[in-house]
Design a protein around this motif. Structure first.
Motif, PDB file in Angstrom:
ATOM      1  N   PRO A 165       0.810  -1.226   0.000  1.00 42.17           N
ATOM      2  CA  PRO A 165       0.000   0.000   0.000  1.00 42.17           C
ATOM      3  C   PRO A 165       0.842   1.274   0.000  1.00 42.17           C
ATOM      4  CG  PRO A 165      -0.027  -1.014   2.168  1.00 42.17           C
ATOM      5  CD  PRO A 165       0.692  -1.985   1.268  1.00 42.17           C
ATOM      6  N   SER A 166       1.971   1.258   0.684  1.00 50.24           N
ATOM      7  CA  SER A 166       2.811   2.466   0.759  1.00 50.24           C
ATOM      8  C   SER A 166       3.899   2.377  -0.296  1.00 50.24           C
ATOM      9  CB  SER A 166       3.424   2.583   2.162  1.00 50.24           C
ATOM     10  OG  SER A 166       4.178   1.421   2.470  1.00 50.24           O
ATOM     11  N   LEU A 167       3.565   2.842  -1.484  1.00 53.89           N
ATOM     12  CA  LEU A 167       4.467   2.730  -2.630  1.00 53.89           C
ATOM     13  C   LEU A 167       5.258   4.019  -2.781  1.00 53.89           C
ATOM     14  CD1 LEU A 167       5.486   1.248  -5.137  1.00 53.89           C
ATOM     15  CD2 LEU A 167       3.555   2.224  -6.384  1.00 53.89           C
ATOM     16  N   GLU A 168       6.573   3.890  -2.832  1.00 58.42           N
ATOM     17  CA  GLU A 168       7.443   5.035  -3.060  1.00 58.42           C
ATOM     18  C   GLU A 168       8.235   4.792  -4.342  1.00 58.42           C
ATOM     19  OE1 GLU A 168       9.918   5.846   0.229  1.00 58.42           O
ATOM     20  OE2 GLU A 168       8.275   6.185   1.662  1.00 58.42           O
ATOM     21  N   LEU A 169       8.214   5.783  -5.227  1.00 59.84           N
ATOM     22  CA  LEU A 169       8.945   5.695  -6.483  1.00 59.84           C
ATOM     23  C   LEU A 169      10.294   6.386  -6.319  1.00 59.84           C
ATOM     24  CD1 LEU A 169       6.049   6.555  -8.986  1.00 59.84           C
ATOM     25  CD2 LEU A 169       6.878   4.312  -8.266  1.00 59.84           C
ATOM     26  N   GLN A 170      11.348   5.599  -6.361  1.00 52.82           N
ATOM     27  CA  GLN A 170      12.707   6.114  -6.200  1.00 52.82           C
ATOM     28  C   GLN A 170      13.325   6.371  -7.562  1.00 52.82           C
ATOM     29  OE1 GLN A 170      13.955   6.877  -3.277  1.00 52.82           O
ATOM     30  NE2 GLN A 170      12.195   6.042  -2.121  1.00 52.82           N
ATOM     31  N   LYS A 171      13.791   7.591  -7.784  1.00 51.31           N
ATOM     32  CA  LYS A 171      14.424   7.894  -9.072  1.00 51.31           C
ATOM     33  C   LYS A 171      15.715   7.099  -9.218  1.00 51.31           C
ATOM     34  CE  LYS A 171      16.095  11.582 -12.060  1.00 51.31           C
ATOM     35  NZ  LYS A 171      16.238  13.033 -12.286  1.00 51.31           N
ATOM     36  N   ASN A 172      15.881   6.493 -10.392  1.00 54.40           N
ATOM     37  CA  ASN A 172      17.078   5.703 -10.697  1.00 54.40           C
ATOM     38  C   ASN A 172      18.083   6.628 -11.387  1.00 54.40           C
ATOM     39  OD1 ASN A 172      19.005   3.856 -11.601  1.00 54.40           O
ATOM     40  ND2 ASN A 172      17.452   2.244 -11.856  1.00 54.40           N
ATOM     41  N   PHE A 173      18.926   7.279 -10.576  1.00 51.66           N
ATOM     42  CA  PHE A 173      19.870   8.264 -11.117  1.00 51.66           C
ATOM     43  C   PHE A 173      20.868   7.611 -12.069  1.00 51.66           C
ATOM     44  CE2 PHE A 173      18.339  10.158  -7.192  1.00 51.66           C
ATOM     45  CZ  PHE A 173      18.055  11.457  -7.588  1.00 51.66           C
ATOM     46  N   LYS A 174      21.325   6.421 -11.726  1.00 46.30           N
ATOM     47  CA  LYS A 174      22.314   5.749 -12.567  1.00 46.30           C
ATOM     48  C   LYS A 174      21.720   5.440 -13.948  1.00 46.30           C
ATOM     49  CE  LYS A 174      26.353   3.766 -13.109  1.00 46.30           C
ATOM     50  NZ  LYS A 174      27.607   4.568 -13.073  1.00 46.30           N
ATOM     51  N   LEU A 175      20.515   4.898 -13.955  1.00 44.11           N
ATOM     52  CA  LEU A 175      19.867   4.570 -15.224  1.00 44.11           C
ATOM     53  C   LEU A 175      19.585   5.819 -16.038  1.00 44.11           C
ATOM     54  CD1 LEU A 175      18.668   2.431 -17.061  1.00 44.11           C
ATOM     55  CD2 LEU A 175      16.532   2.579 -15.767  1.00 44.11           C
ATOM     56  N   ASP A 176      19.195   6.903 -15.345  1.00 46.00           N
ATOM     57  CA  ASP A 176      18.936   8.155 -16.038  1.00 46.00           C
ATOM     58  C   ASP A 176      20.205   8.681 -16.702  1.00 46.00           C
ATOM     59  OD1 ASP A 176      17.278  10.336 -16.806  1.00 46.00           O
ATOM     60  OD2 ASP A 176      18.250  11.553 -15.269  1.00 46.00           O
ATOM     61  N   SER A 177      21.351   8.552 -16.037  1.00 52.24           N
ATOM     62  CA  SER A 177      22.626   9.007 -16.613  1.00 52.24           C
ATOM     63  C   SER A 177      23.012   8.165 -17.824  1.00 52.24           C
ATOM     64  CB  SER A 177      23.733   8.937 -15.545  1.00 52.24           C
ATOM     65  OG  SER A 177      23.437   9.779 -14.446  1.00 52.24           O
ATOM     66  N   ILE A 178      22.768   6.855 -17.730  1.00 49.55           N
ATOM     67  CA  ILE A 178      23.101   5.976 -18.856  1.00 49.55           C
ATOM     68  C   ILE A 178      22.247   6.332 -20.071  1.00 49.55           C
ATOM     69  CG2 ILE A 178      23.065   3.591 -19.682  1.00 49.55           C
ATOM     70  CD1 ILE A 178      23.668   2.708 -16.822  1.00 49.55           C
ATOM     71  N   VAL A 179      20.962   6.602 -19.853  1.00 52.70           N
ATOM     72  CA  VAL A 179      20.073   6.961 -20.962  1.00 52.70           C
ATOM     73  C   VAL A 179      20.543   8.251 -21.628  1.00 52.70           C
ATOM     74  CG1 VAL A 179      17.730   7.690 -21.577  1.00 52.70           C
ATOM     75  CG2 VAL A 179      18.075   5.761 -20.033  1.00 52.70           C
ATOM     76  N   GLN A 180      20.889   9.258 -20.815  1.00 56.74           N
ATOM     77  CA  GLN A 180      21.344  10.526 -21.381  1.00 56.74           C
ATOM     78  C   GLN A 180      22.647  10.354 -22.153  1.00 56.74           C
ATOM     79  OE1 GLN A 180      21.486  13.556 -18.343  1.00 56.74           O
ATOM     80  NE2 GLN A 180      19.380  13.188 -17.675  1.00 56.74           N
ATOM     81  N   ALA A 181      23.574   9.534 -21.616  1.00 60.74           N
ATOM     82  CA  ALA A 181      24.834   9.294 -22.316  1.00 60.74           C
ATOM     83  C   ALA A 181      24.597   8.538 -23.621  1.00 60.74           C
ATOM     84  CB  ALA A 181      25.784   8.500 -21.411  1.00 60.74           C
ATOM     85  N   PHE A 182      23.657   7.600 -23.578  1.00 63.29           N
ATOM     86  CA  PHE A 182      23.340   6.841 -24.786  1.00 63.29           C
ATOM     87  C   PHE A 182      22.759   7.744 -25.867  1.00 63.29           C
ATOM     88  CE2 PHE A 182      20.012   4.655 -27.218  1.00 63.29           C
ATOM     89  CZ  PHE A 182      20.787   3.712 -27.873  1.00 63.29           C
ATOM     90  N   GLN A 183      21.859   8.646 -25.478  1.00 65.69           N
ATOM     91  CA  GLN A 183      21.264   9.560 -26.443  1.00 65.69           C
ATOM     92  C   GLN A 183      22.308  10.478 -27.066  1.00 65.69           C
ATOM     93  OE1 GLN A 183      18.255  11.282 -23.878  1.00 65.69           O
ATOM     94  NE2 GLN A 183      16.633  10.117 -24.910  1.00 65.69           N
ATOM     95  N   ALA A 184      23.235  10.960 -26.231  1.00 62.46           N
ATOM     96  CA  ALA A 184      24.277  11.852 -26.751  1.00 62.46           C
ATOM     97  C   ALA A 184      25.242  11.107 -27.663  1.00 62.46           C
ATOM     98  CB  ALA A 184      25.046  12.481 -25.592  1.00 62.46           C
ATOM     99  N   THR A 185      25.540   9.834 -27.341  1.00 68.70           N
ATOM    100  CA  THR A 185      26.513   9.077 -28.123  1.00 68.70           C
ATOM    101  C   THR A 185      25.951   8.643 -29.467  1.00 68.70           C
ATOM    102  OG1 THR A 185      27.508   8.258 -26.078  1.00 68.70           O
ATOM    103  CG2 THR A 185      28.032   7.057 -28.107  1.00 68.70           C
ATOM    104  N   THR A 186      24.682   8.258 -29.452  1.00 72.36           N
ATOM    105  CA  THR A 186      24.103   7.663 -30.672  1.00 72.36           C
ATOM    106  C   THR A 186      23.405   8.665 -31.573  1.00 72.36           C
ATOM    107  OG1 THR A 186      22.045   7.164 -29.489  1.00 72.36           O
ATOM    108  CG2 THR A 186      23.759   5.457 -29.541  1.00 72.36           C
ATOM    109  N   SER A 187      23.262   9.923 -31.149  1.00 68.02           N
ATOM    110  CA  SER A 187      22.508  10.879 -31.972  1.00 68.02           C
ATOM    111  C   SER A 187      23.125  11.065 -33.350  1.00 68.02           C
ATOM    112  CB  SER A 187      22.406  12.224 -31.249  1.00 68.02           C
ATOM    113  OG  SER A 187      23.719  12.746 -31.004  1.00 68.02           O
ATOM    114  N   ASP A 188      24.473  11.213 -33.382  1.00 64.69           N
ATOM    115  CA  ASP A 188      25.142  11.394 -34.675  1.00 64.69           C
ATOM    116  C   ASP A 188      25.031  10.140 -35.533  1.00 64.69           C
ATOM    117  OD1 ASP A 188      25.828  13.945 -33.972  1.00 64.69           O
ATOM    118  OD2 ASP A 188      27.825  13.389 -33.223  1.00 64.69           O
TER     119      ASP A 188
END
Length: 357
Positions: free
Chosen positions: A67-90
């Protein structure tokens, strides 16, 4: 272009790992549940918000979250996604431009349709799902097909005709059946409660197979008709040659005959020779007109054969039926015309071969 495609292989694999299971796009502000699975914050909040049960389950593993659900931001995963977007854009841009060039060369510089599931860098769509009414790139197409309830969805090439043409105008459903009585594509409701109720109906694939057999038979008949036309032209050529031979022979005989009595029969010889020449010209004129008609029929037969060959190789079932009937009608008309004209041509050729009296 080949190197760009090879280089994006690792990016495709990594993108699959960085894809939200709910929206099938790259994680946007990823959060983790107590079970360890991650989702976009907006996606999981929307899913959990629609569940009335206080014991909300994880959409992936169905683990009860409590019942007591807390959503914890996944900082590591968020950083990997941003790095992936920057690397693969070109690289994605190079692949997209290369695909656009390839599609342009194949389709006469036709417009590239973007994938409707890609968020940041839309990739060129490869297929269109007529059920979902969306165009999908290679990655999202694989995810689409991996779902069990998507196995029966109809996929077509991007830009293969208008989507509304593949839906029933009466019921709005996909044209998945074929009415043998009316020889047209229909939807399921047409044969259950529509104007085709009680008709003999098969699947579109079975209808395609049946019509393909008829098409092959028509092509065989057309090939025989073409060969007969060629033979008729050869017979006409022989008749023309024989006419000339007969005329030459007769002229020679008459010249020898009238040479002996030239003084007395000069006027008579001139008259007869003129008649013979007129007879030859008249017959040759008829031969020329007949040859022109047969050559036109032969050319039409070759055009129909070529059109039927292209229809035979048409992978799209709807376009197959759309293009088939006009050509088969033309073929039937040509065959009937040839059958009626063959008899008159044969009797005409026999008459031409007989020497003039």
């Amino acid at each position: 272009m080949a190197k760009a495609r090879e280089g994006c292989g690792w990016a495709d694999n990594l993108e699959a790992e960085l894809t939200c299971p709910i929206c099938l796009g790259l994680y946007q502000e990823p959060v983790s549940l107590s079970c360890g699975h991650s989702f976009c914050r907006q996606c999981i909040e929307k899913v959990l918000g629609t569940q009335q049960n206080s014991q909300s389950p994880c959409p992936t593993c169905r683990t009860c979250l409590g019942p007591s659900l807390e959503l914890q931001k996944n900082f590591k995963l968020d950083s990997i996604v941003q790095a992936f977007q920057a690397t693969t854009s070109d690289e994605q841009r190079a692949v997209r431009e290369g695909l656009q060039q390839d599609e342009g060369a194949k389709e006469g510089e036709s417009e590239v349709v973007p994938c409707e599931y890609c968020l940041d860098e839309p990739q060129p769509a490869l297929k269109t799902c007529l059920v979902c009414e969306v165009s999908l790139c290679r990655v999202h197409l694989s995810k689409h097909n991996a779902r069990g309830f998507h196995q029966e969805h109809v996929l077509v090439e991007v830009g293969a005709g208008k989507a509304e043409e593949r839906r029933c105008q009466d019921h709005g459903k996909l044209l998945e059946c074929y009415c043998l009585a009316e020889e047209e594509c229909i939807c399921v409701l047409c044969c259950v409660a529509g104007t085709h109720k009680g008709h003999k109906v098969v699947t579109m694939k079975e209808g395609h197979d049946r019509q393909l057999v008829k098409l092959i038979d028509t092509m065989k008949q057309l090939e025989v008709s073409k060969n007969n036309l060629v033979t008729a032209l050869e017979d006409l050529q022989e008749s023309e040659n024989q006419i000339k031979i007969n005329t030459k022979s007769l002229t020679s005989q008459l010249e020898e005959l009238f040479e002996k009595v030239k003084t007395e029969l000069d006027e008579k010889m001139t008259m007869i020779l003129s008649d013979i020449q007129s007879n030859e010209e008249a017959k040759l004129a008829v031969v020329a007109n007949t040859r022109k008609e047969i050559e036109q029929n032969r050319d039409q037969a070759e055009q129909n054969l070529q059109a039927l060959q292209e229809i035979k190789e048409q992978p799209d079932v709807f376009l197959f039926f759309k293009e088939l009937k006009p050509v088969t009608d033309s073929c039937n008309s040509l065959v009937q015309h040839h059958t009626s004209s063959s008899r008159s041509t044969s009797s005409f050729a026999a008459a031409l071969e007989a020497p003039a009296a």
